[in-house]
Design an enzyme around this catalytic site. Structure first.
Site, short mmCIF file in Angstrom:
data_model
loop_
_atom_site.label_atom_id
_atom_site.label_comp_id
_atom_site.label_asym_id
_atom_site.label_seq_id
_atom_site.Cartn_x
_atom_site.Cartn_y
_atom_site.Cartn_z
CG HIS A 1 -0.20 0.00 2.53
ND1 HIS A 1 -0.08 -1.11 3.32
CD2 HIS A 1 0.47 0.98 3.18
CE1 HIS A 1 0.63 -0.82 4.39
NE2 HIS A 1 0.98 0.43 4.33
C1 T46 Z 1 2.53 0.58 7.04
C2 T46 Z 1 3.39 -0.61 7.20
C3 T46 Z 1 4.84 -0.27 7.33
C4 T46 Z 1 -4.54 -0.97 13.47
O1 T46 Z 1 -5.65 -1.26 13.95
N1 T46 Z 1 -3.84 0.10 13.93
C5 T46 Z 1 -2.63 0.45 13.44
O2 T46 Z 1 -2.04 1.45 13.91
C6 T46 Z 1 -2.08 -0.34 12.38
C7 T46 Z 1 -0.72 0.02 11.79
C8 T46 Z 1 -2.79 -1.41 11.92
N2 T46 Z 1 -4.00 -1.72 12.45
C9 T46 Z 1 -4.71 -2.90 11.95
C10 T46 Z 1 -5.19 -2.82 10.51
C11 T46 Z 1 -5.18 -4.27 10.08
O3 T46 Z 1 -6.40 -4.88 10.44
O4 T46 Z 1 -3.82 -4.01 12.00
C12 T46 Z 1 -4.06 -4.89 10.92
C13 T46 Z 1 -2.78 -5.13 10.12
O5 T46 Z 1 -2.44 -3.93 9.39
P1 T46 Z 1 -1.83 -3.97 7.93
O6 T46 Z 1 -2.38 -5.13 7.19
O7 T46 Z 1 -2.03 -2.63 7.31
O8 T46 Z 1 -0.28 -4.24 8.25
P2 T46 Z 1 0.97 -4.07 7.27
O9 T46 Z 1 2.10 -4.72 7.93
O10 T46 Z 1 0.62 -4.49 5.89
O11 T46 Z 1 1.22 -2.46 7.22
C14 T46 Z 1 1.63 -1.78 8.39
C15 T46 Z 1 0.84 -0.48 8.56
O12 T46 Z 1 -0.57 -0.78 8.58
C16 T46 Z 1 1.10 0.49 7.44
O13 T46 Z 1 0.58 1.76 7.76
O14 T46 Z 1 2.93 1.57 6.45
O15 T46 Z 1 3.01 -1.47 8.30
#
Ligand code: T46
Length: 131
Positions: free
Chosen positions: A49
């Site tokens: 993303h």
């Molecule tokens: C990014 C990269 C480096 C939350 O509820 N609160 C939060 O502050 C974050 C970061 C995530 N979440 C929830 C949203 C999803 O349901 O945690 C779950 C996993 O998040 P995501 O699939 O977006 O994780 P990554 O590792 O793909 O991305 C993360 C960050 O979301 C993103 O902002 O830049 O790490």
């Protein structure tokens, strides 16, 4: 694209090392949120993303992992392997994380609270937005 790596000052003595992170000093924005990622399987890829407005600095405080950064004009892979280095993930930069070591703890400092509407999760949509 050229990655922006921030080298933090390490304070080291016989007791070990210490790094301090401060908004508008070694972190180039107002700090609103810190989260960390751990226990990621070594063959797993995360991210996929870009953020519309969020700016972030990623620090591998333990272990190693690699970021792919893509600003729509060029791509670069950056390996994070030291707690004294931070990688700036600017707004409108597509990013993916991979090659996590088993012990990896990836800490991320963010300029705003969590907001799903700030994410662009479709790569073609991202390319259209940056061009
Ligand atoms: C990014 C990269 C480096 C939350 O509820 N609160 C939060 O502050 C974050 C970061 C995530 N979440 C929830 C949203 C999803 O349901 O945690 C779950 C996993 O998040 P995501 O699939 O977006 O994780 P990554 O590792 O793909 O991305 C993360 C960050 O979301 C993103 O902002 O830049 O790490």
């Amino acid at each position: 694209m050229t990655p922006e790596i921030i080298v933090f000052k390490e304070i080291v003595d016989q007791r070990g090392g210490l790094v301090a992170l401060e908004e508008h000093k070694n972190i180039p924005f107002t700090l609103k949120r810190v989260y960390y990622i751990y226990g990621t399987p070594t063959d797993c890829r995360r991210g996929f993303h870009a953020h519309i407005a969020l700016r972030q600095v990623a620090v591998c405080v333990k272990g190693t992992c690699t970021f792919l950064l893509d600003n729509g004009h060029g791509k670069v892979d950056v390996c994070l392997e030291s707690p004294d280095k931070g990688l700036l993930i600017d707004k409108m930069v597509w990013h993916e994380m991979y090659d996590f070591s088993e012990d990896c703890i990836l800490m991320v400092l963010a300029s705003d609270i969590y907001c799903e509407s700030d994410y662009i999760r479709d790569y073609n949509h991202f390319l259209k937005a940056v061009h």
